[in-house]
Write a protein that holds these residues in place. Structure first.
Motif, PDB file in Angstrom:
ATOM      1  N   LEU A  98       0.826  -1.197   0.000  1.00  0.00           N
ATOM      2  CA  LEU A  98       0.000   0.000   0.000  1.00  0.00           C
ATOM      3  C   LEU A  98       0.867   1.256   0.000  1.00  0.00           C
ATOM      4  O   LEU A  98       0.584   2.225  -0.719  1.00  0.00           O
ATOM      5  N   ASP A  99       1.921   1.233   0.809  1.00  0.00           N
ATOM      6  CA  ASP A  99       2.825   2.391   0.872  1.00  0.00           C
ATOM      7  C   ASP A  99       3.464   2.671  -0.488  1.00  0.00           C
ATOM      8  O   ASP A  99       3.583   3.831  -0.914  1.00  0.00           O
ATOM      9  N   GLU A 102       0.953   4.189  -2.855  1.00  0.00           N
ATOM     10  CA  GLU A 102       0.727   5.599  -2.549  1.00  0.00           C
ATOM     11  C   GLU A 102       1.871   6.476  -3.055  1.00  0.00           C
ATOM     12  O   GLU A 102       1.656   7.631  -3.422  1.00  0.00           O
ATOM     13  N   SER A 103       3.067   5.915  -3.100  1.00  0.00           N
ATOM     14  CA  SER A 103       4.208   6.688  -3.594  1.00  0.00           C
ATOM     15  C   SER A 103       4.174   6.848  -5.115  1.00  0.00           C
ATOM     16  O   SER A 103       4.819   7.747  -5.661  1.00  0.00           O
ATOM     17  N   LYS A 107      -0.439  12.623  -5.146  1.00  0.00           N
ATOM     18  CA  LYS A 107      -1.283  12.881  -3.984  1.00  0.00           C
ATOM     19  C   LYS A 107      -2.619  13.512  -4.335  1.00  0.00           C
ATOM     20  O   LYS A 107      -3.648  13.187  -3.750  1.00  0.00           O
ATOM     21  N   GLN A 110      -5.038  10.744  -5.425  1.00  0.00           N
ATOM     22  CA  GLN A 110      -5.327   9.614  -4.553  1.00  0.00           C
ATOM     23  C   GLN A 110      -6.777   9.553  -4.069  1.00  0.00           C
ATOM     24  O   GLN A 110      -7.360   8.464  -4.021  1.00  0.00           O
ATOM     25  N   THR A 113      -8.815   7.787  -6.748  1.00  0.00           N
ATOM     26  CA  THR A 113      -8.244   6.578  -7.355  1.00  0.00           C
ATOM     27  C   THR A 113      -8.915   5.333  -6.791  1.00  0.00           C
ATOM     28  O   THR A 113      -8.852   5.081  -5.587  1.00  0.00           O
TER      29      THR A 113
END
Length: 356
Positions: A98-99, A102-103, A107, A110, A113
């Motif tokens: 997940l991290d 997200e990268s 942002k 997100q 999404t």
């Protein structure tokens, strides 16, 4: 056979899931709210591991590259089914995926999404409510919404792959004779899927459990009768020997969080016997286990198989593991298999130095 290392064939199933989700008016409205690009995140919770796929689309929902690849991909081991006794730990195992996702997703995009987590045979085979608890832990621990998380049944898994591959090949919307057949070889199940004639569909028997062998789907304005054959691999505590184990091994194998005593068979590797190829057949034609085979036909003329072909080819020296892709012929896999079946476990590293 050729495959990009970061473009796994199982991606085809996930791409269809992603596009199928995007087709809903609500999600589509969100995606089209931005001028130039949109993202979607798919978690594939398989039997042997969990993977995250991040896709990037233009305003027409055609794929755009992420860096030098058509997607962002990352995998971890073991699969969620290994956490039957600790659902929270299973949920936390997905946190690195997940991290990373997200990268990758900007942002500002997100919040709009879509994210989906689809689990396959590993969770389907867990006893009791273990699978439900693992999925609930994902919802609470990682703050997923309930509608984002689901377990795909074997029928969905097989049919999605068939639809995705035929979509990418440009076959959908054409006569069934123009489609190709698919076999998806997973860690806990195998699905064979292909389109059959209306005549064959009307003669289709029922599965032993009463379920139909044939699904009817309308895709791009064309009706298809799709034959699906499902086979689940289940660990058995009744016998400690397995045709999948190298000669000379006598120990334990852990599957779905349970340790089973495991050893090689006394009389060699009898995988054909394990697949029950010679089982009694009550129909005109059968595959393994006495299962009706759909009667073949034009939809079975061309067959695409999906599995860890690249990974195994790299491990046994068929292709160079340092290169992102490679070519191999089926006969090379046969030769490697025969060599493996005649190799004792104590000699395996000297025969296949790159084996895990």
């Amino acid at each position: 056979m050729k495959r990009q290392n970061n473009f796994p064939l199982h991606f085809l199933v996930l791409l269809f899931l992603c596009r199928y989700s995007i087709a809903s008016s609500h999600v589509r409205r969100l995606l089209l709210s931005h001028e130039s690009e949109h993202y979607a995140v798919i978690f594939d919770a398989g039997s042997t591991g969990s993977r995250v796929h991040v896709f990037r689309f233009d305003t027409k929902l055609d794929l755009l590259p992420i860096g030098n690849h058509i997607e962002y991909f990352l995998a971890i081991n073991p699969g969620l089914s290994s956490y039957a006794n600790n659902p929270k730990a299973g949920a936390l195992s997905l946190k690195p995926l997940l991290d990373k996702a997200e990268s990758v997703v900007p942002k500002d995009l997100q919040p709009q999404t879509p994210l989906k987590l689809g689990a396959t045979a590993g969770l389907r085979l867990l006893k009791g409510d273990a699978a439900v608890k693992i999925l609930q832990a994902n919802e609470t621990t990682l703050n997923y919404k309930a509608e984002w998380v689901s377990i795909l049944d074997g029928t969905q898994e097989g049919s999605y792959f068939w639809v995705a591959l035929n979509y990418l090949l440009g076959n959908l919307g054409k006569k069934y004779e123009r489609t190709v057949a698919t076999i998806d070889l997973g860690g806990g199940s195998v699905q064979m899927t292909y389109a059959i004639s209306k005549e064959s569909a009307t003669k289709a028997p029922k599965e032993p459990n009463g379920e139909p062998y044939v699904l009817n789907k309308s895709l791009l304005g064309t009706n298809y009768d799709i034959y699906l054959e499902l086979k689940f691999f289940k660990a058995s505590g009744n016998s400690s020997s397995s045709p999948c184990i190298l000669g000379g091994y006598n120990g334990y194998n852990t599957y779905n969080g349970v340790a089973y005593k495991a050893s090689s068979p006394k009389h060699g590797h009898q995988l054909k016997k394990a697949l029950k190829i010679k089982a009694p057949c009550k129909h005109k034609k059968c595959t393994f286990g006495g299962i009706w085979n759909g009667e073949g036909g034009q939809g079975f003329k061309n067959l695409y198989a999906s599995s860890f072909f690249y990974d195994y080819a790299a491990m046994v020296g068929i292709i160079d593991p340092k290169k992102p892709s490679g070519r191999a012929k089926p006969i090379q896999y046969l030769h490697a298999a025969k060599l493996a079946c005649n190799t004792k476990v104590k000699d395996i590293k000297s025969v296949f130095p790159d084996i895990d």
